[in-house]
Design a protein around this motif. Structure first.
Motif, PDB file in Angstrom:
ATOM      1  N   LEU A  99       0.829  -1.204   0.000  1.00  0.00           N
ATOM      2  CA  LEU A  99       0.000   0.000   0.000  1.00  0.00           C
ATOM      3  C   LEU A  99       0.864   1.256   0.000  1.00  0.00           C
ATOM      4  N   MET A 100       1.834   1.313   0.921  1.00  0.00           N
ATOM      5  CA  MET A 100       2.677   2.494   1.020  1.00  0.00           C
ATOM      6  C   MET A 100       3.537   2.664  -0.229  1.00  0.00           C
ATOM      7  N   GLY A 101       4.142   1.573  -0.683  1.00  0.00           N
ATOM      8  CA  GLY A 101       4.991   1.662  -1.868  1.00  0.00           C
ATOM      9  C   GLY A 101       4.208   2.005  -3.115  1.00  0.00           C
ATOM     10  N   GLY A 102       3.027   1.363  -3.292  1.00  0.00           N
ATOM     11  CA  GLY A 102       2.223   1.616  -4.485  1.00  0.00           C
ATOM     12  C   GLY A 102       1.687   3.035  -4.544  1.00  0.00           C
ATOM     13  N   LEU A 103       1.144   3.517  -3.406  1.00  0.00           N
ATOM     14  CA  LEU A 103       0.579   4.866  -3.389  1.00  0.00           C
ATOM     15  C   LEU A 103       1.667   5.930  -3.523  1.00  0.00           C
ATOM     16  N   SER A 104       2.816   5.710  -2.874  1.00  0.00           N
ATOM     17  CA  SER A 104       3.881   6.705  -2.984  1.00  0.00           C
ATOM     18  C   SER A 104       4.469   6.734  -4.390  1.00  0.00           C
ATOM     19  N   GLN A 105       4.495   5.567  -5.054  1.00  0.00           N
ATOM     20  CA  GLN A 105       4.993   5.519  -6.425  1.00  0.00           C
ATOM     21  C   GLN A 105       4.019   6.196  -7.392  1.00  0.00           C
ATOM     22  N   ALA A 106       2.721   5.905  -7.210  1.00  0.00           N
ATOM     23  CA  ALA A 106       1.722   6.447  -8.130  1.00  0.00           C
ATOM     24  C   ALA A 106       1.388   7.904  -7.824  1.00  0.00           C
ATOM     25  N   TYR A 107       1.420   8.284  -6.580  1.00  0.00           N
ATOM     26  CA  TYR A 107       1.022   9.638  -6.182  1.00  0.00           C
ATOM     27  C   TYR A 107       2.147  10.304  -5.384  1.00  0.00           C
ATOM     28  N   SER A 108       2.168  10.069  -4.071  1.00  0.00           N
ATOM     29  CA  SER A 108       3.215  10.644  -3.221  1.00  0.00           C
ATOM     30  C   SER A 108       3.119  10.005  -1.846  1.00  0.00           C
ATOM     31  N   LEU A 109       4.133  10.230  -1.029  1.00  0.00           N
ATOM     32  CA  LEU A 109       4.093   9.732   0.350  1.00  0.00           C
ATOM     33  C   LEU A 109       3.036  10.462   1.163  1.00  0.00           C
ATOM     34  N   ARG A 110       2.682  11.686   0.776  1.00  0.00           N
ATOM     35  CA  ARG A 110       1.597  12.389   1.463  1.00  0.00           C
ATOM     36  C   ARG A 110       0.285  11.610   1.295  1.00  0.00           C
ATOM     37  N   VAL A 111       0.024  11.151   0.089  1.00  0.00           N
ATOM     38  CA  VAL A 111      -1.188  10.369  -0.168  1.00  0.00           C
ATOM     39  C   VAL A 111      -1.140   9.044   0.586  1.00  0.00           C
ATOM     40  N   ALA A 112       0.036   8.405   0.625  1.00  0.00           N
ATOM     41  CA  ALA A 112       0.168   7.118   1.303  1.00  0.00           C
ATOM     42  C   ALA A 112      -0.136   7.255   2.795  1.00  0.00           C
ATOM     43  N   PHE A 113       0.419   8.270   3.445  1.00  0.00           N
ATOM     44  CA  PHE A 113       0.128   8.467   4.869  1.00  0.00           C
ATOM     45  C   PHE A 113      -1.315   8.925   5.075  1.00  0.00           C
ATOM     46  N   GLY A 114      -1.880   9.617   4.090  1.00  0.00           N
ATOM     47  CA  GLY A 114      -3.292   9.982   4.168  1.00  0.00           C
ATOM     48  C   GLY A 114      -4.183   8.756   4.174  1.00  0.00           C
ATOM     49  N   ALA A 115      -3.800   7.720   3.404  1.00  0.00           N
ATOM     50  CA  ALA A 115      -4.567   6.470   3.385  1.00  0.00           C
ATOM     51  C   ALA A 115      -4.505   5.774   4.738  1.00  0.00           C
ATOM     52  N   ILE A 116      -3.344   5.806   5.393  1.00  0.00           N
ATOM     53  CA  ILE A 116      -3.222   5.227   6.737  1.00  0.00           C
ATOM     54  C   ILE A 116      -4.119   5.976   7.711  1.00  0.00           C
ATOM     55  N   ALA A 117      -4.123   7.302   7.615  1.00  0.00           N
ATOM     56  CA  ALA A 117      -4.990   8.099   8.487  1.00  0.00           C
ATOM     57  C   ALA A 117      -6.454   7.733   8.277  1.00  0.00           C
ATOM     58  N   ALA A 118      -6.863   7.571   7.029  1.00  0.00           N
ATOM     59  CA  ALA A 118      -8.257   7.232   6.740  1.00  0.00           C
ATOM     60  C   ALA A 118      -8.633   5.879   7.335  1.00  0.00           C
ATOM     61  N   SER A 119      -7.738   4.908   7.252  1.00  0.00           N
ATOM     62  CA  SER A 119      -8.036   3.577   7.800  1.00  0.00           C
ATOM     63  C   SER A 119      -8.204   3.624   9.321  1.00  0.00           C
ATOM     64  N   LEU A 120      -7.414   4.448   9.995  1.00  0.00           N
ATOM     65  CA  LEU A 120      -7.546   4.585  11.447  1.00  0.00           C
ATOM     66  C   LEU A 120      -8.866   5.254  11.820  1.00  0.00           C
ATOM     67  N   LEU A 121      -9.271   6.229  11.040  1.00  0.00           N
ATOM     68  CA  LEU A 121     -10.536   6.905  11.310  1.00  0.00           C
ATOM     69  C   LEU A 121     -11.723   5.977  11.053  1.00  0.00           C
ATOM     70  N   VAL A 122     -11.599   5.063  10.090  1.00  0.00           N
ATOM     71  CA  VAL A 122     -12.644   4.070   9.853  1.00  0.00           C
ATOM     72  C   VAL A 122     -12.786   3.143  11.060  1.00  0.00           C
ATOM     73  N   VAL A 123     -11.656   2.765  11.661  1.00  0.00           N
ATOM     74  CA  VAL A 123     -11.712   1.939  12.873  1.00  0.00           C
ATOM     75  C   VAL A 123     -12.526   2.640  13.951  1.00  0.00           C
ATOM     76  N   ALA A 124     -12.227   3.918  14.177  1.00  0.00           N
ATOM     77  CA  ALA A 124     -12.920   4.667  15.232  1.00  0.00           C
ATOM     78  C   ALA A 124     -14.399   4.868  14.908  1.00  0.00           C
ATOM     79  N   ALA A 125     -14.706   5.115  13.634  1.00  0.00           N
ATOM     80  CA  ALA A 125     -16.083   5.460  13.263  1.00  0.00           C
ATOM     81  C   ALA A 125     -16.960   4.251  12.993  1.00  0.00           C
ATOM     82  N   VAL A 126     -16.366   3.122  12.582  1.00  0.00           N
ATOM     83  CA  VAL A 126     -17.166   1.972  12.148  1.00  0.00           C
ATOM     84  C   VAL A 126     -16.911   0.725  13.005  1.00  0.00           C
ATOM     85  N   LEU A 127     -15.649   0.297  13.093  1.00  0.00           N
ATOM     86  CA  LEU A 127     -15.361  -0.992  13.709  1.00  0.00           C
ATOM     87  C   LEU A 127     -15.591  -0.998  15.213  1.00  0.00           C
TER      88      LEU A 127
END
Length: 387
Positions: A346-374
């Motif tokens: 995930l980190m390598g693919g997103l940073s290659q296709a977009y940037s490391l900012r996007v990759a860490f943004g995806a990690i942030a989104a997954s953590l927020l899903v845990v808090a809001a849904v799981l």
């Protein structure tokens, strides 16, 4: 009993936890230089780490075999193996060399992690006192110290070969400290655990997903924060190393103080707020316009994520029967370990296709899903099970 007395009681397995921290702290701070050394793009580098993570899964099967073979010598033997595994990474070139070196590091440190946790559990049973958070805190302190020392070494123009040679010496010393731990014994008359008829997967599956996200978030900061700081924000070698260093320090603080919160607030409440804090920190690190805010983001992310795994396991343990507990933990852990395959890709693919900012943004989104849904889902299912 004071914390120092607790640490003295578990000194030998604690030395093994410290050894794991030394190895991975150095590696995390050296990621930019190792990546340059092997001359791989982000996506390929992530794939190599993903394949290398097979070693951590293999360790789940190797650890019991190693313990039967080495008995009371298991901790120093495997800690010594970790020391030896630290040497090749400074010499590797290309994808195959990196993958093989990473497999060796993952197998040895993963096996040591399993064995050291078993030793702590045996000591806890004997003393009837919790020691797990303290010993995992030792890992975090060692990780932070190793990452920081590695950053200083890089600033002094010491390369991976010299740094991992220094790691070998530190790990060799910890091997001596880990020797002589008594072997856990089975109580006479008890039978080995059997597979229960049915596990409560309505509860276990969300717990496994929470653990998976927690491991992904931790691994993302370990493996990619230094690269983000140096590439995106133009930090120097020591400045880049402060990313994983802050992760180790804040995780140590979180783990050493987590039990205080657990005694006052339910685990699910702690997990929810911890994921919100960690997700906010990862998002701040992703969008930070300067190094100072990125540091703050990584610090908040580490502080939050540090308590999620022990809290999730503790909560789960109350909702399974005694004969289900060890099997439930093993099954959930296998699912959660998928993070070691998904995370690097995930980190390598997103940073290659977009940037490391996007990759860490995806990690942030997954953590927020845990808090809001799981977490709310777990709460509902737990209430339904209690009826």
């Amino acid at each position: 009993m004071s914390m120092l007395q607790d640490l003295a009681e578990s000194r030998k397995p604690a030395a093994s936890f410290a050894a794991i921290g030394v190895l991975w702290g150095a590696f995390a701070a050296l990621v930019p230089e190792v990546k340059q050394q092997v001359a791989l793009d982000d996506a390929t580098f992530g794939i190599c780490l993903t394949i290398g993570a097979l070693g951590a899964v293999m360790a789940m099967w190797l650890a019991p075999v190693a313990e039967r073979v080495f008995g009371t010598r298991i901790l120093p033997v495997v800690t010594g193996a970790v020391a030896v595994a630290a040497l090749p990474i400074g010499h590797v070139t290309g994808a195959i060399g990196l993958t093989l070196a990473f497999i060796a590091m993952s197998i040895t440190s993963g096996t040591l992690d399993v064995v050291a946790n078993a030793r702590i559990s045996a000591i806890e049973a004997r003393l009837k006192r919790s020691l797990m958070n303290l010993n995992h805190g030792v890992f975090s302190v060692a990780y932070a110290a190793s990452a920081f020392a590695t950053g200083l070494a890089r600033e002094a123009h010491i390369g991976p070969v010299g740094i991992f040679a220094g790691c070998f010496l530190a790990l060799a010393s910890l091997t001596l400290l880990s020797s002589g731990t008594p072997r856990a014994r089975r109580v006479p008359g008890t039978a080995p655990p059997v597979l229960p008829a049915a596990l409560p997967w309505a509860l276990l599956a969300p717990v496994a997903l929470i653990l998976l996200v927690a491991f992904m978030a931790e691994q993302a900061t370990e493996g990619w924060s230094a690269l983000h700081l140096e590439r995106t924000l133009d930090a120097g070698a020591a400045g880049g190393a402060l990313g994983p260093t802050l992760l180790g320090l804040t995780m140590a603080v979180g783990r050493l103080s987590g039990q205080v919160f657990a005694n006052r607030v339910s685990e699910l409440v702690v997990i929810r707020w911890a994921c919100l804090l960690s997700g906010g920190g990862a998002l701040l690190a992703a969008v930070a316009p300067n190094i100072a805010l990125a540091y703050l983001g990584f610090a908040l992310s580490g502080l939050g994520i540090s308590v999620v795994v022990p809290m999730a396991f503790g909560w789960m343990g109350r909702y399974v029967t005694d004969d289900q507990r060890s099997v439930a933990i093993a099954r959930v852990s296998v699912l959660a370990y998928a993070a070691f395959f998904i995370g690097p890709m995930l980190m390598g693919g997103l940073s290659q296709a977009y940037s490391l900012r996007v990759a860490f943004g995806a990690i942030a989104a997954s953590l927020l899903v845990v808090a809001a849904v799981l977490v709310p889902l777990l709460s509902v299912r737990a209430r339904a099970r209690a009826l």
